[in-house]
Design a protein around this motif. Structure first.
Motif, PDB file in Angstrom:
ATOM      1  N   PRO A 188       0.816  -1.200   0.000  1.00 17.18           N
ATOM      2  CA  PRO A 188       0.000   0.000   0.000  1.00 17.18           C
ATOM      3  C   PRO A 188       0.867   1.274   0.000  1.00 17.18           C
ATOM      4  O   PRO A 188       1.896   1.325   0.684  1.00 17.18           O
ATOM      5  CB  PRO A 188      -0.801  -0.083   1.291  1.00 17.18           C
ATOM      6  CG  PRO A 188      -0.667  -1.489   1.770  1.00 17.18           C
ATOM      7  CD  PRO A 188       0.622  -2.000   1.230  1.00 17.18           C
ATOM      8  N   VAL A 189       0.437   2.267  -0.746  1.00 19.93           N
ATOM      9  CA  VAL A 189       1.152   3.536  -0.802  1.00 19.93           C
ATOM     10  C   VAL A 189       0.987   4.261   0.529  1.00 19.93           C
ATOM     11  O   VAL A 189      -0.128   4.423   1.030  1.00 19.93           O
ATOM     12  CB  VAL A 189       0.608   4.411  -1.948  1.00 19.93           C
ATOM     13  CG1 VAL A 189       1.264   5.789  -1.923  1.00 19.93           C
ATOM     14  CG2 VAL A 189       0.825   3.733  -3.291  1.00 19.93           C
TER      15      VAL A 189
ATOM     16  N   VAL B  22       0.815  14.749   7.665  1.00 20.27           N
ATOM     17  CA  VAL B  22       0.316  14.445   6.328  1.00 20.27           C
ATOM     18  C   VAL B  22      -0.423  13.121   6.436  1.00 20.27           C
ATOM     19  O   VAL B  22       0.145  12.124   6.894  1.00 20.27           O
ATOM     20  CB  VAL B  22       1.461  14.335   5.304  1.00 20.27           C
ATOM     21  CG1 VAL B  22       0.920  13.903   3.941  1.00 20.27           C
ATOM     22  CG2 VAL B  22       2.195  15.670   5.187  1.00 20.27           C
ATOM     23  N   ILE B  23      -1.686  13.104   6.018  1.00 20.09           N
ATOM     24  CA  ILE B  23      -2.526  11.938   6.248  1.00 20.09           C
ATOM     25  C   ILE B  23      -3.332  11.602   5.002  1.00 20.09           C
ATOM     26  O   ILE B  23      -4.021  12.464   4.446  1.00 20.09           O
ATOM     27  CB  ILE B  23      -3.481  12.167   7.442  1.00 20.09           C
ATOM     28  CG1 ILE B  23      -2.677  12.458   8.716  1.00 20.09           C
ATOM     29  CG2 ILE B  23      -4.401  10.969   7.643  1.00 20.09           C
ATOM     30  CD1 ILE B  23      -3.536  12.811   9.913  1.00 20.09           C
ATOM     31  N   THR B  24      -3.263  10.349   4.589  1.00 19.60           N
ATOM     32  CA  THR B  24      -4.050   9.864   3.459  1.00 19.60           C
ATOM     33  C   THR B  24      -5.410   9.389   3.949  1.00 19.60           C
ATOM     34  O   THR B  24      -5.501   8.627   4.916  1.00 19.60           O
ATOM     35  CB  THR B  24      -3.330   8.698   2.761  1.00 19.60           C
ATOM     36  OG1 THR B  24      -2.045   9.146   2.316  1.00 19.60           O
ATOM     37  CG2 THR B  24      -4.132   8.200   1.563  1.00 19.60           C
ATOM     38  N   VAL B  25      -6.458   9.841   3.269  1.00 14.90           N
ATOM     39  CA  VAL B  25      -7.812   9.387   3.594  1.00 14.90           C
ATOM     40  C   VAL B  25      -8.465   8.842   2.325  1.00 14.90           C
ATOM     41  O   VAL B  25      -8.285   9.383   1.246  1.00 14.90           O
ATOM     42  CB  VAL B  25      -8.677  10.512   4.202  1.00 14.90           C
ATOM     43  CG1 VAL B  25      -8.225  10.851   5.601  1.00 14.90           C
ATOM     44  CG2 VAL B  25      -8.661  11.760   3.333  1.00 14.90           C
TER      45      VAL B  25
ATOM     46  N   LEU C 272      -3.878   1.773  -0.608  1.00 16.38           N
ATOM     47  CA  LEU C 272      -3.349   2.937   0.104  1.00 16.38           C
ATOM     48  C   LEU C 272      -3.251   2.588   1.581  1.00 16.38           C
ATOM     49  O   LEU C 272      -4.122   1.892   2.117  1.00 16.38           O
ATOM     50  CB  LEU C 272      -4.258   4.161  -0.067  1.00 16.38           C
ATOM     51  CG  LEU C 272      -4.546   4.654  -1.479  1.00 16.38           C
ATOM     52  CD1 LEU C 272      -5.523   5.825  -1.434  1.00 16.38           C
ATOM     53  CD2 LEU C 272      -3.264   5.072  -2.192  1.00 16.38           C
ATOM     54  N   ASN C 273      -2.229   3.089   2.241  1.00 16.03           N
ATOM     55  CA  ASN C 273      -2.068   2.855   3.667  1.00 16.03           C
ATOM     56  C   ASN C 273      -2.883   3.906   4.434  1.00 16.03           C
ATOM     57  O   ASN C 273      -2.548   5.090   4.417  1.00 16.03           O
ATOM     58  CB  ASN C 273      -0.590   2.934   4.051  1.00 16.03           C
ATOM     59  CG  ASN C 273      -0.343   2.449   5.467  1.00 16.03           C
ATOM     60  OD1 ASN C 273      -1.193   2.586   6.341  1.00 16.03           O
ATOM     61  ND2 ASN C 273       0.831   1.866   5.702  1.00 16.03           N
ATOM     62  N   LEU C 274      -3.932   3.451   5.093  1.00 16.82           N
ATOM     63  CA  LEU C 274      -4.838   4.354   5.804  1.00 16.82           C
ATOM     64  C   LEU C 274      -4.605   4.341   7.310  1.00 16.82           C
ATOM     65  O   LEU C 274      -5.427   4.827   8.083  1.00 16.82           O
ATOM     66  CB  LEU C 274      -6.287   3.964   5.502  1.00 16.82           C
ATOM     67  CG  LEU C 274      -6.665   3.904   4.016  1.00 16.82           C
ATOM     68  CD1 LEU C 274      -8.119   3.485   3.852  1.00 16.82           C
ATOM     69  CD2 LEU C 274      -6.396   5.236   3.320  1.00 16.82           C
ATOM     70  N   THR C 275      -3.456   3.811   7.735  1.00 18.32           N
ATOM     71  CA  THR C 275      -3.160   3.657   9.161  1.00 18.32           C
ATOM     72  C   THR C 275      -3.185   4.988   9.902  1.00 18.32           C
ATOM     73  O   THR C 275      -3.748   5.101  10.997  1.00 18.32           O
ATOM     74  CB  THR C 275      -1.790   2.983   9.353  1.00 18.32           C
ATOM     75  OG1 THR C 275      -1.788   1.723   8.691  1.00 18.32           O
ATOM     76  CG2 THR C 275      -1.483   2.792  10.828  1.00 18.32           C
TER      77      THR C 275
END
Length: 276
Positions: free
Chosen positions: A129-130, A221-224, A259-262
């Motif tokens: 996952p990205v 910075v956070i991926t959602v 995607l890495n949603l951790t």
């Protein structure tokens, strides 16, 4: 929070943020290029987010900012306009917010920071996952502008002691013609969204993530994204077909989004609730 300034408030996510603030009983200011006359905001300021005077007027009484104003694609404006507008807007809004003593900001970044969605040639993520640490392959002005925006956000966090969350948003749409039509087209041809890794987020979930982004301390910075992809095809099958050189670092069963949603869960307490 008692009052939140929303820039780009007449846009898809901006309107959803205003609706959510209204439901939560939180006052809102809006900064828009043109007032459509139906925004759920006590104060509507017409102007560009690149104009310090307009931003200062829009900040009146606010104690937090959701910054969404941007040119969202490099395809309809000259490259220099896309880059200059987006980066100047983010600098101006965060600078004026810092000067005004505001300490909570959420700003929109994008998963397009990867460089894949608007690339002139087919690119592949080095691994999935990205996560937020994966190096960008950007060669377009929009992705570059988002890289600079994240650096600006980090700088302003240091400069003013602000807490700033930069949300990396994927394709966003509501359960209307935009999202459902795109989902249908991607189902027929998954290659249409291969550069976006088939990720998406429903508009109301995006708005909820923006408000949650006003809570953490420090810079993040956070991926959602929704936890599953926009299509029914198994994710690992799609990756083998469209990104054959990408390293699979962990199993992605079923439609699991690559995607890495951790961080979204750990830092924001966010998980998407509205799924296609």
């Amino acid at each position: 929070m008692k009052r939140v300034l929303v820039t780009g408030a007449a846009g898809r996510i901006g309107r959803a943020v205003l609706d959510l603030l209204d439901r939560q009983g939180i006052a809102a200011n809006a900064l828009v290029l043109d007032d459509p006359g139906d925004l759920k905001a006590d104060l509507v300021v017409e102007g560009t987010a690149t104009d310090p005077q307009a931003v200062r007027r829009a900040l009146e009484g606010a104690d937090a900012v959701v910054h969404l104003a941007a040119i969202p694609t490099p395809e309809r404006h000259p490259a220099e306009v896309v880059f200059a507008t987006n980066t100047q807007a983010t600098y101006t809004v965060l600078e004026q917010a810092g000067r005004a003593g505001i300490r909570q900001v959420c700003t929109a970044s994008s998963t397009a920071i990867s460089g894949l969605p608007f690339a002139a040639r087919t690119l592949h993520p080095p691994y999935v996952p990205v996560d937020e640490e994966q190096p960008s392959q950007s060669a377009d002005p929009y992705a570059l502008s988002k890289q600079v925006d994240e650096l600006t956000a980090q700088t302003m966090a240091r400069r003013y002691g602000m807490s700033v969350v930069a949300l990396r948003l994927p394709y966003v749409g509501g359960f209307d013609e935009r999202l459902l039509d795109f989902a249908e087209r991607c189902e027929r041809d998954p290659g249409l969204h291969a550069a976006g890794l088939w990720a998406y987020l429903e508009t109301r979930d995006a708005a909820r993530a923006c408000l949650l982004g006003l809570n953490p301390d420090g810079f993040h910075v956070i991926t959602v994204a929704a936890p599953e992809t926009l299509v029914s095809h198994p994710t690992e099958e799609l990756l083998r077909r469209f990104h054959p050189t990408t390293e699979l670092r962990r199993s992605l069963p079923g439609r699991t989004v690559p995607l890495n949603l951790t961080k979204a869960t750990a830092v924001l307490g966010f998980s998407a609730e509205l799924h296609v």
